[in-house]
Scaffold this motif. Structure first.
Motif, short mmCIF file in Angstrom:
data_model
loop_
_atom_site.label_atom_id
_atom_site.label_comp_id
_atom_site.label_asym_id
_atom_site.label_seq_id
_atom_site.Cartn_x
_atom_site.Cartn_y
_atom_site.Cartn_z
N ILE A 60 0.84 -1.20 0.00
CA ILE A 60 0.00 0.00 0.00
C ILE A 60 0.87 1.25 0.00
CG2 ILE A 60 -1.63 1.34 1.39
CD1 ILE A 60 -2.86 -1.40 2.23
N SER A 61 1.91 1.26 0.81
CA SER A 61 2.82 2.42 0.85
C SER A 61 3.53 2.61 -0.47
CB SER A 61 3.85 2.22 1.95
OG SER A 61 3.23 2.15 3.20
N TRP A 62 3.99 1.52 -1.06
CA TRP A 62 4.69 1.60 -2.34
C TRP A 62 3.77 2.13 -3.41
CZ3 TRP A 62 6.27 -3.30 -5.50
CH2 TRP A 62 7.10 -2.92 -6.56
N ASN A 63 2.54 1.63 -3.46
CA ASN A 63 1.56 2.09 -4.44
C ASN A 63 1.30 3.58 -4.27
OD1 ASN A 63 -0.34 2.07 -6.43
ND2 ASN A 63 -1.76 0.72 -5.40
N ASN A 64 1.17 4.03 -3.03
CA ASN A 64 0.93 5.44 -2.76
C ASN A 64 2.12 6.30 -3.19
OD1 ASN A 64 -0.54 7.64 -1.73
ND2 ASN A 64 0.62 7.54 0.16
N ASP A 65 3.33 5.84 -2.89
CA ASP A 65 4.53 6.59 -3.28
C ASP A 65 4.65 6.71 -4.79
OD1 ASP A 65 5.19 6.95 -0.66
OD2 ASP A 65 6.70 5.35 -0.61
N VAL A 66 4.36 5.63 -5.50
CA VAL A 66 4.44 5.66 -6.97
C VAL A 66 3.45 6.66 -7.53
CG1 VAL A 66 3.92 4.29 -9.03
CG2 VAL A 66 5.37 3.34 -7.25
N LYS A 67 2.23 6.61 -7.05
CA LYS A 67 1.21 7.54 -7.56
C LYS A 67 1.56 8.98 -7.23
CE LYS A 67 -2.27 5.48 -5.75
NZ LYS A 67 -3.62 5.13 -5.30
N GLN A 68 2.02 9.23 -6.01
CA GLN A 68 2.37 10.61 -5.65
C GLN A 68 3.52 11.13 -6.50
OE1 GLN A 68 3.16 11.22 -1.54
NE2 GLN A 68 1.02 11.07 -0.95
N TYR A 69 4.53 10.30 -6.72
CA TYR A 69 5.69 10.75 -7.50
C TYR A 69 5.29 11.07 -8.93
CZ TYR A 69 10.07 10.72 -10.03
OH TYR A 69 11.10 11.06 -10.84
N TRP A 70 4.61 10.15 -9.59
CA TRP A 70 4.30 10.35 -11.00
C TRP A 70 3.25 11.42 -11.23
CZ3 TRP A 70 4.24 4.48 -12.27
CH2 TRP A 70 5.55 4.10 -12.58
N PHE A 71 2.18 11.41 -10.43
CA PHE A 71 1.09 12.31 -10.73
C PHE A 71 1.28 13.69 -10.12
CE2 PHE A 71 -0.62 8.00 -11.24
CZ PHE A 71 -0.87 8.07 -12.60
N ARG A 72 1.98 13.79 -9.00
CA ARG A 72 2.30 15.11 -8.46
C ARG A 72 3.31 15.79 -9.38
NH1 ARG A 72 4.04 15.44 -2.44
NH2 ARG A 72 1.84 15.03 -2.19
N LYS A 73 4.26 15.02 -9.89
CA LYS A 73 5.24 15.56 -10.83
C LYS A 73 4.53 16.12 -12.06
CE LYS A 73 9.32 14.05 -13.38
NZ LYS A 73 10.17 12.93 -13.69
N LYS A 74 3.52 15.42 -12.54
CA LYS A 74 2.75 15.87 -13.70
C LYS A 74 2.02 17.17 -13.38
CE LYS A 74 0.27 14.64 -17.55
NZ LYS A 74 0.82 14.48 -18.82
N LEU A 75 1.44 17.28 -12.18
CA LEU A 75 0.74 18.49 -11.79
C LEU A 75 1.70 19.67 -11.69
CD1 LEU A 75 -1.74 17.17 -9.08
CD2 LEU A 75 -2.30 17.94 -11.39
N ASP A 76 2.89 19.45 -11.15
CA ASP A 76 3.86 20.52 -11.03
C ASP A 76 4.30 21.03 -12.41
OD1 ASP A 76 3.76 20.40 -8.31
OD2 ASP A 76 5.58 19.19 -8.10
N GLU A 77 4.45 20.14 -13.36
CA GLU A 77 4.86 20.54 -14.71
C GLU A 77 3.76 21.35 -15.38
OE1 GLU A 77 5.80 16.93 -16.71
OE2 GLU A 77 7.70 16.66 -15.65
N SER A 78 2.49 20.98 -15.18
CA SER A 78 1.40 21.73 -15.81
C SER A 78 1.19 23.07 -15.12
CB SER A 78 0.11 20.91 -15.80
OG SER A 78 -0.30 20.67 -14.48
N ALA A 79 1.56 23.20 -13.84
CA ALA A 79 1.42 24.47 -13.14
C ALA A 79 2.44 25.49 -13.63
CB ALA A 79 1.57 24.25 -11.64
N LYS A 80 3.59 25.02 -14.10
CA LYS A 80 4.62 25.93 -14.59
C LYS A 80 4.23 26.59 -15.91
CE LYS A 80 8.44 23.48 -12.43
NZ LYS A 80 9.65 22.68 -12.63
N GLU A 81 3.37 25.94 -16.67
CA GLU A 81 3.01 26.47 -17.98
C GLU A 81 2.02 27.57 -17.93
OE1 GLU A 81 1.60 23.08 -20.08
OE2 GLU A 81 3.56 22.22 -20.24
#
Length: 81
Positions: A60-81
């Protein structure tokens, strides 16, 4: 016939849902182990139930970490634009 190109974005989604399915499957297995330990409380059954529970928490922790890393990273990239 359409062939879908396996891109990095597609691999992220495939990996995320595959990990989710593995976690759900392990959760079902953990329920069966715990039920067996409650019905027949032997030391082996209790250790088996606790071990499967610990691994379920790790999944469960691993799944949560993977989702946070990939999808938060995606949100941060779209916020810069």
């Amino acid at each position: 016939m359409s062939v879908t190109k396996l891109t990095t974005e597609n691999c992220k989604w495939i990996y995320t849902f595959l990990l989710l399915l593995i976690t759900i499957g392990w959760a079902v297995f953990t329920v069966y182990c715990v039920r067996e330990a409650v019905q027949n409380p032997s030391p082996v059954n209790v250790i088996e139930a606790s071990g499967t529970g610990v691994l379920l928490g790790a999944l469960i922790s691993w799944n949560n970490d993977v989702k946070q890393y990939w999808f938060r990273k995606k949100l941060d990239e779209s916020a810069k634009e």
